[in-house]
Scaffold this motif. Structure first.
Motif, short mmCIF file in Angstrom:
data_model
loop_
_atom_site.label_atom_id
_atom_site.label_comp_id
_atom_site.label_asym_id
_atom_site.label_seq_id
_atom_site.Cartn_x
_atom_site.Cartn_y
_atom_site.Cartn_z
N ASN A 23 48.04 36.14 59.30
CA ASN A 23 46.69 35.59 59.10
C ASN A 23 46.07 35.14 60.42
OD1 ASN A 23 44.45 34.87 57.65
ND2 ASN A 23 45.24 32.85 57.07
N LEU A 43 50.92 34.92 72.16
CA LEU A 43 50.12 34.74 70.95
C LEU A 43 50.31 33.33 70.36
CD1 LEU A 43 50.18 37.90 68.67
CD2 LEU A 43 48.23 36.87 69.82
N GLY A 44 51.27 32.62 70.88
CA GLY A 44 51.50 31.26 70.39
C GLY A 44 52.19 31.22 69.04
N LEU A 45 53.02 32.20 68.77
CA LEU A 45 53.72 32.21 67.48
C LEU A 45 54.99 31.37 67.57
CD1 LEU A 45 53.37 36.01 66.61
CD2 LEU A 45 51.78 34.14 66.17
N ASP A 46 55.54 31.02 66.41
CA ASP A 46 56.74 30.19 66.41
C ASP A 46 57.84 30.81 65.56
OD1 ASP A 46 56.04 29.76 63.81
OD2 ASP A 46 55.73 27.62 63.99
N SER A 47 58.90 30.03 65.33
CA SER A 47 60.07 30.59 64.67
C SER A 47 59.79 31.02 63.23
CB SER A 47 61.21 29.57 64.69
OG SER A 47 60.80 28.37 64.06
N ILE A 48 58.84 30.35 62.58
CA ILE A 48 58.51 30.78 61.21
C ILE A 48 57.81 32.13 61.25
CG2 ILE A 48 57.22 30.20 59.11
CD1 ILE A 48 57.52 27.24 59.90
N ASP A 49 56.94 32.31 62.26
CA ASP A 49 56.29 33.61 62.40
C ASP A 49 57.32 34.71 62.65
OD1 ASP A 49 53.53 32.76 62.23
OD2 ASP A 49 53.85 31.79 64.16
N LEU A 51 60.26 34.88 61.49
CA LEU A 51 60.84 35.24 60.19
C LEU A 51 59.86 36.10 59.40
CD1 LEU A 51 62.33 31.75 59.32
CD2 LEU A 51 63.65 33.80 59.82
N GLU A 52 58.57 35.74 59.46
CA GLU A 52 57.56 36.53 58.76
C GLU A 52 57.52 37.97 59.30
OE1 GLU A 52 55.90 35.83 56.16
OE2 GLU A 52 55.98 33.65 55.96
N MET A 54 60.03 39.56 60.58
CA MET A 54 61.21 40.27 60.08
C MET A 54 60.99 40.75 58.65
SD MET A 54 64.48 38.29 61.66
CE MET A 54 64.13 36.97 62.78
N VAL A 55 60.25 39.93 57.87
CA VAL A 55 59.88 40.37 56.51
C VAL A 55 59.01 41.61 56.59
CG1 VAL A 55 58.61 39.75 54.42
CG2 VAL A 55 60.05 38.03 55.54
N VAL A 65 66.76 43.08 59.65
CA VAL A 65 67.34 42.40 60.81
C VAL A 65 68.11 41.20 60.28
CG1 VAL A 65 66.85 41.32 63.03
CG2 VAL A 65 65.31 43.07 62.14
N GLU A 66 69.41 41.25 60.41
CA GLU A 66 70.25 40.20 59.81
C GLU A 66 70.39 39.00 60.73
OE1 GLU A 66 71.50 39.80 56.93
OE2 GLU A 66 71.44 41.76 55.96
N ARG A 69 69.46 36.03 66.20
CA ARG A 69 69.56 36.19 67.65
C ARG A 69 69.12 37.59 68.07
NH1 ARG A 69 74.88 32.30 68.19
NH2 ARG A 69 75.24 32.98 66.07
#
Lengths: 91, 404, 341
Positions: A23, A43-49, A51-52, A54-55, A65-66, A69
């Motif tokens: 978004n 882009l200023g993304l973080d760890s939750i991004d 994960l998104e 990887m989805v 991606v399991e 790391r």
């Protein structure tokens, strides 16, 4: 299509998918540099991004991606993501 | 001076036992409760290990003395089993005898049961018993049913601060006592395994497919667990008046926030460090007085680094014995703080340090390693119990031996 | 809990025009459902776009009311952040439940799960304000905001904090509205707020909102009101409720006639309205009463809107003492006593 054109098309599609998945309002595909860092300063993304994203890889490209790391390396930039996707596609 | 607050009763149920004695026995036998779910309908059933309570929901109802099941969720029943033991252990026959607070903790309320019928609830063409579960979706439902079964009604509320929820419940109850609003508070939390949370933590990619390995270099995430635990807290004056048995003192506590990120702790463990430091200061003890730290130790990549660094910052080169008991119980989320507070009480009363199971390789970021052996006759007088969670919510409790 | 707890600032997002400018209460007109939705302010001036993009509805609602409250105060760093919410983010909970089914438990987006946790708003406020102090969230229907308030008062009484940011947030989704309609929470026939209290039917109308307060040990420069005391009563009989009121007033050395305004949670539900009716008849027959749920609808933390309403009228109408009495579906009852200074 030539391999370079395929790669360019993939990167453009990937950028559109990233914008939608995260978004990123007011961001256009051309605003994202292929090699710019997606996380931290870029882009200023973080760890939750991450994960998104990887989805996104799993749903759109059927690539799982399991290891988080490993994920960090793949998700460095649009370029690295595209290369990873290509390496996983059947030749 | 605010009144001292004592722990006079404990009750619990977890993957390693239906009561305190069973839990203690399995801790001593170094027997992990991790395995695979028999009760959850999920594709992860043979892949993601969990610390599940063996009893079925119907068996829990029988243990809790509940005859009409509809409306009683597994969350509620786990809580009832644990609170009944806690009240018995405190020698309280009738909880109504005194104005009492019940401070409960929950992360997803009755989701364990509502998720099974959620789409039936949404279907206007369906009717049935499942309608009894509509009100169990929120966190208040389990609290009120437990309060109503036990007759507690002076203060009844629920705290939800993710994995630190029940540590905060203990803190809040202790503060109600210190402010003179009640003399007795029953505090803790209850958590049932759900498809919702299993998939939630799995979507965060922090569930290990192996049994969790806290503070190990090769750790790769947590295993979820379920259970419930409550402690009876009483003011010093009430304890004296009724000549109650004191199990331990809740001598210090602190709640801090990382203010860093929704799901990640600060890399230097600032919040964990502050929480432990301030809780210890409140207890009037120094770092040298602490013999054992029951760490949060979820075995996620982030938690163990931050918490480990916080331990090194606080204790320097004299870090006391520490271990995570989550390889025994799994991470029981809202119940974890209370379960581990009771393990702290047991460490003091039984003079034990519990082993950190599944550890083999020191983390590269740390100089310290957890205790891997069961230590008997270890002179434990003060325990720090840590609970950290999402939203940056950190809580540390100090539990002390009562010496007059 | 004796003492004075000053409300130094406040902010509310509600079905009313309450967020900015002078407040003029309005009885709204419902189109097709017994449901009052909030008037959404422009969130972009409060939250950086990079943070806003992920947030679901109630997170924005909660965070922005908290930030507006901070702006209205002279405080940038509260000594604690304590909130209440009965249902947290329904939208995220519903989304994650659906995703589990739709994608058969594979490749699930983590964001709705993270945001479904009840303390996520608190975490966001803490991150945005860099506030590392005490932080807690109460999730207990009609005792959610009430315990957030009591906890805040205790933080001040203990000397742990001089100022506490406290508040509540609640949303109603269409899905949850339907779910609760199945067990009689709402009136069956469309009932306008103006007719709510005379409807004589079971159920009420749903609402939502978010309200925050800066509570301090000192008045600050522009105190809005002062909290004198709070008393919660769980599932009482009428006798017990009345006894609790008498004790509460006596503890504060006042009688019912000292109350200038009674703000009540009357919601036109015949199942529970007798609590209000009997209390008024017995103690406040001549006291002006202001039922607030015609303005905001019914929800777990509607009492936070009532407190905000009290801060709006107490000075404006030159009142000295206000008593708020609310109950949530007859189970959680609360008295809250306010003074003008």
């Amino acid at each position: 299509m030539k391999p370079t054109t395929i790669m360019e098309a993939l990167k453009l599609k990937l950028k559109q998918q990233i914008i939608e998945a995260l978004n990123l309002q007011d961001t256009r595909p051309e605003d994202i540099d292929d090699n710019a860092a997606l996380f931290g300063e870029g882009l200023g993304l973080d760890s939750i991004d991450s994960l998104e994203l990887m989805v996104l890889l799993e749903r759109q490209y059927k690539i799982k991606v399991e290891d988080p790391r490993e994920g960090r390396k793949i998700l460095q930039s649009v370029q690295s993501m595209a290369e990873f996707i290509q390496s996983k596609q059947p030749a | 001076m605010a009144e001292r607050v004592f722990i006079t009763g404990i009750g619990m149920i977890s993957a390693i036992g239906n009561n305190v004695q069973e839990n203690l026995r399995h801790l001593r036998e170094q027997k992990s409760g991790l395995g695979y779910t028999r009760h959850i309908d999920t594709i992860h059933r043979d892949v993601l290990p969990v610390g599940e309570v063996a009893a079925t929901t119907a068996e829990l109802a029988a243990m809790a003395g509940i005859k009409e099941l509809p409306g009683y969720t597994r969350t509620t029943l786990l809580g009832l089993v644990a609170i009944q033991e806690a009240l018995r252990s405190a020698g309280i026959k009738d909880a109504k005898e005194l104005p009492t607070a019940f401070i409960n903790a929950s992360t997803v309320g009755g989701m364990c049961d509502t998720e099974k019928v959620y789409f039936d609830i949404l279907d206007p063409n369906k009717e049935g018993d499942f309608l009894n579960y509509i009100d169990t979706l929120d966190c208040a439902d389990c609290t009120q049913r437990i309060a109503d079964e036990t007759g507690i009604d002076e203060y009844v509320t629920t705290i939800s601060t993710a994995c630190s929820s029940s540590a905060n419940a203990l803190m809040y109850g202790a503060r109600l006592i210190q402010q003179g609003l009640v003399q007795r508070a029953v505090c803790g939390g209850t958590e049932a395994l759900t498809r919702f949370t299993m998939n939630g933590f799995n979507s965060l990619k922090n569930i290990d497919k192996q049994f969790c390995r806290p503070f190990d270099q090769q750790r790769n995430g947590l295993n979820l667990g379920e259970g419930a635990a409550y402690v009876v807290l009483e003011s010093e004056s009430l304890v004296k008046e009724r000549n109650a048995q004191i199990l331990a003192e809740l001598s210090g506590w602190c709640n801090t926030n990382e203010a860093f990120h929704p799901t990640a702790p600060s890399p230097e463990g600032d919040g964990a460090y502050e929480a432990m430091k301030k809780a210890l200061k409140m207890s009037g003890r120094s770092t040298a007085d602490v013999q054992y730290v029951n760490v949060h130790g979820t075995a996620t990549l982030n938690n163990d680094v931050s918490e480990g660094i916080a331990l090194e910052r606080l204790f320097g080169s004299n870090v006391p014995k520490f271990s995570s008991t989550k390889p025994f119980t799994g991470h029981t989320l809202a119940a974890a703080g209370a379960i581990e507070a009771i393990f702290g009480v047991l460490a003091i009363r039984e003079q034990l340090v519990f082993p950190n199971l599944h550890f083999s390789e020191k983390m590269e970021e740390l100089h310290i390693t957890p205790e891997t052996q069961l230590l008997e006759n270890y002179p434990v007088k003060n325990v720090i119990s840590n609970s950290f969670g999402f939203g940056g919510n950190n809580a540390s409790l100090v539990i002390s031996k009562y010496e007059g | 809990m004796k003492g004075k707890y000053y409300i130094q600032s406040a902010a509310a997002i509600s079905p009313q025009e309450s967020f900015s400018g002078p407040f003029v209460p309005q009885l709204l007109t419902l189109a097709d459902k017994n449901l009052l939705r909030i008037k959404e302010p422009d969130y972009s001036g409060f939250i950086p776009p990079n943070n806003l993009r992920r947030m679901s509805r109630v997170l924005k609602m909660g965070l922005v009311a908290a930030l507006q409250c901070l702006r209205n105060s002279e405080v940038s760093m509260p000594g604690a952040i304590i909130t209440g919410t009965g249902k947290g983010s329904l939208q995220d909970t519903e989304r994650f439940l659906k995703n589990i089914t739709e994608y058969a438990e594979t490749a699930l987006n983590p964001t709705p799960f993270i945001q479904s946790t009840y303390n996520s708003v608190n975490g966001l406020i803490a991150v945005q304000q860099k506030c590392t102090q005490y932080n807690s969230t109460f999730v207990h229907r009609g005792f959610s905001f009430e315990h957030a308030l009591l906890d805040s008062m205790m933080q001040i009484a203990e000397g742990n904090a001089d100022v506490v940011l406290t508040g509540a947030f609640e949303e109603i989704s269409d899905e949850h509205f339907y779910i609760k309609s199945r067990i009689g929470y709402w009136k069956k026939a469309l009932t306008q707020p103006a007719e709510l209290l005379t409807s004589r039917t079971p159920g009420t109308i749903a609402g939502e909102g978010s309200a925050f307060f800066m509570l301090g040990s000192k008045p600050g420069n522009h105190p809005l009101a002062c909290i004198e005391g709070i008393k919660m009563v769980y599932k009482p009989t009428q006798e017990k409720l009345h006894a609790a009121l008498e004790t509460f007033l006596a503890q504060h050395e006042i009688t019912p006639s000292d109350i200038d305004l009674l703000i009540t949670g009357q919601n036109g539900d015949v199942n529970h309205d007798h609590y209000y009716h009997n209390l008024i008849v017995q103690y406040f027959p001549a006291t002006t009463s202001l039922p607030f749920k015609t303005l905001c609808g019914e929800y777990d933390t509607a009492s936070a809107f009532a407190l905000w309403l009290a801060t709006q009228v107490i000075k404006e109408q030159g009142l000295k003492k206000i008593l708020i009495y609310n109950n949530f579906y007859g189970d959680q009852h609360t008295f809250l006593l306010l003074s003008n200074s």
